[in-house]
Design an enzyme around this catalytic site. Structure first.
Site, short mmCIF file in Angstrom:
data_model
loop_
_atom_site.label_atom_id
_atom_site.label_comp_id
_atom_site.label_asym_id
_atom_site.label_seq_id
_atom_site.Cartn_x
_atom_site.Cartn_y
_atom_site.Cartn_z
N HIS A 244 13.68 -2.31 14.15
CA HIS A 244 14.19 -2.84 12.90
C HIS A 244 13.10 -3.12 11.84
O HIS A 244 13.10 -2.54 10.77
CB HIS A 244 14.94 -4.15 13.15
O1 RIB Z 1 18.93 -7.88 13.70
C1 RIB Z 1 17.58 -7.45 13.77
C2 RIB Z 1 16.68 -8.57 13.39
O2 RIB Z 1 16.90 -9.63 14.30
C3 RIB Z 1 15.18 -8.24 13.48
O3 RIB Z 1 14.50 -8.94 12.47
C4 RIB Z 1 14.77 -8.77 14.83
O4 RIB Z 1 13.40 -9.23 14.84
C5 RIB Z 1 15.71 -9.93 15.02
O5 RIB Z 1 15.14 -11.05 14.43
#
Ligand code: RIB
Length: 315
Positions: A244
């Site tokens: 992500h």
């Molecule tokens: O949904 C993905 C996010 O949630 C990313 O930032 C991961 O690090 C978690 O915090």
């Protein structure tokens, strides 16, 4: 030669965000990091502030200042994600305790004072985390919204639905009121939701590319993601876990790798069933303001090429 972009980073590392930080730290000619604001999210603030400093030191960038954000969301108790990231948030690596200091000024005051001091339109908010600290800064000083160059954030989901509830993505779910404040602020927002991050899968071959770099940050990247992938591989059954956080700096560096559309995104802050859901008006069926550049697609091959070549520059 264009000048480096001045940025303020909010982060709750978290293995995926560690890789995003590596990208930001590896390119001082592209990113002038005015400060990092540790956020409560994946794990508590006591650990995210330590993790952030450990990562800066691993990357040889203890020159970057780290500030403490709020220990909790704006209006709700903190929800964490140790089930994904482990009890320390950077499980997969064992880093030494940091020696670099925390700044005395609060992260919220740092955001406000920096945006009021720097020329309007010169500072970009790079939000890898729940939006608590930007939300609190906007609540304290609403004028900062018009002074930001923009907000680029990993947040939300629509076509890929939620990851912490059936409806909500984690960063928005942790602090929906903060997300609502940011989305209504009038700032120039670019949103990288699960819709695009779920196309960026850290397959074994891609993890091997990080490991093959042989530098400590490449090895740490492979080791961290090899830990955090376990939960997602079991949950989704895909060939790799979604990566992500680095979508944010990757978009800033190579927007041509991504496809976005200006639409309205509104967040649910009341319903118990859909709290934190980001409702994306993709087909523009409402007259709600088009407040977001919503990034729906990306090029995984180009993304991982960028990450590998960037992390290769680190120690
Ligand atoms: O949904 C993905 C996010 O949630 C990313 O930032 C991961 O690090 C978690 O915090």
């Amino acid at each position: 030669m264009t000048a480096a972009r001045k940025i303020i980073v909010t982060t709750d590392p978290g293995q995926d965000q560690a890789v995003a930080l590596f990208v930001l730290l590896a390119l001082p000619k592209d990113f002038d990091i005015l400060g990092v604001v540790a956020t409560a999210g994946n794990i508590g603030l006591d650990k995210t502030q330590r993790n952030a400093r450990q990562l800066l030191e691993l990357a040889g960038r203890s020159d970057v200042r780290v500030y403490l954000g709020s220990p909790r969301p704006m209006r709700r108790p903190l929800v964490t994600a140790e089930h994904v990231h482990g009890p320390n948030g950077l499980d997969g690596v064992d880093l030494p305790e940091p020696s670099m200091p925390l700044q005395a000024q609060s992260g919220i005051d740092f955001i406000v004072e920096t945006l009021l001091r720097e020329p309007p339109g010169s500072v970009t908010l790079v939000c890898l985390s729940p939006l608590t600290n930007l939300g609190l800064a906007l609540e304290k000083e609403p004028d900062i919204a018009s002074r930001m160059a923009g907000v680029v954030m990993m947040a939300g989901a629509y076509f890929e639905v939620g990851n912490i509830t059936p409806a909500a993505e984690f960063n928005v779910y942790v602090d929906p009121e903060a997300a609502d404040l940011v989305l209504r602020s009038g700032a120039a927002i670019t949103m990288l939701p699960l819709d695009v991050t779920h196309q960026m899968l850290s397959t074994p071959e891609r993890l091997d590319r990080f490991r093959a770099l042989g530098n400590r940050c490449g090895l740490a990247t492979a080791d961290m993601l090899s830990f955090s992938e376990a939960f997602d591989l079991k949950k989704y059954g895909w060939e790799g876990a979604p990566l992500h956080g680095p979508c944010v700096p990757a978009y800033m560096l190579k927007p041509e790798l991504f496809v976005s559309r200006r639409i309205n995104v509104t967040v649910e802050t009341d319903s118990a069933l859909t709290l934190g859901m980001t409702v994306a008006d993709w087909w523009r069926v409402t007259d709600r303001p088009r407040n977001v550049a919503y990034v729906r697609n990306g090029d995984p091959a180009g993304y991982y090429d960028l990450l590998v070549e960037t992390i290769a520059r680190l120690p």
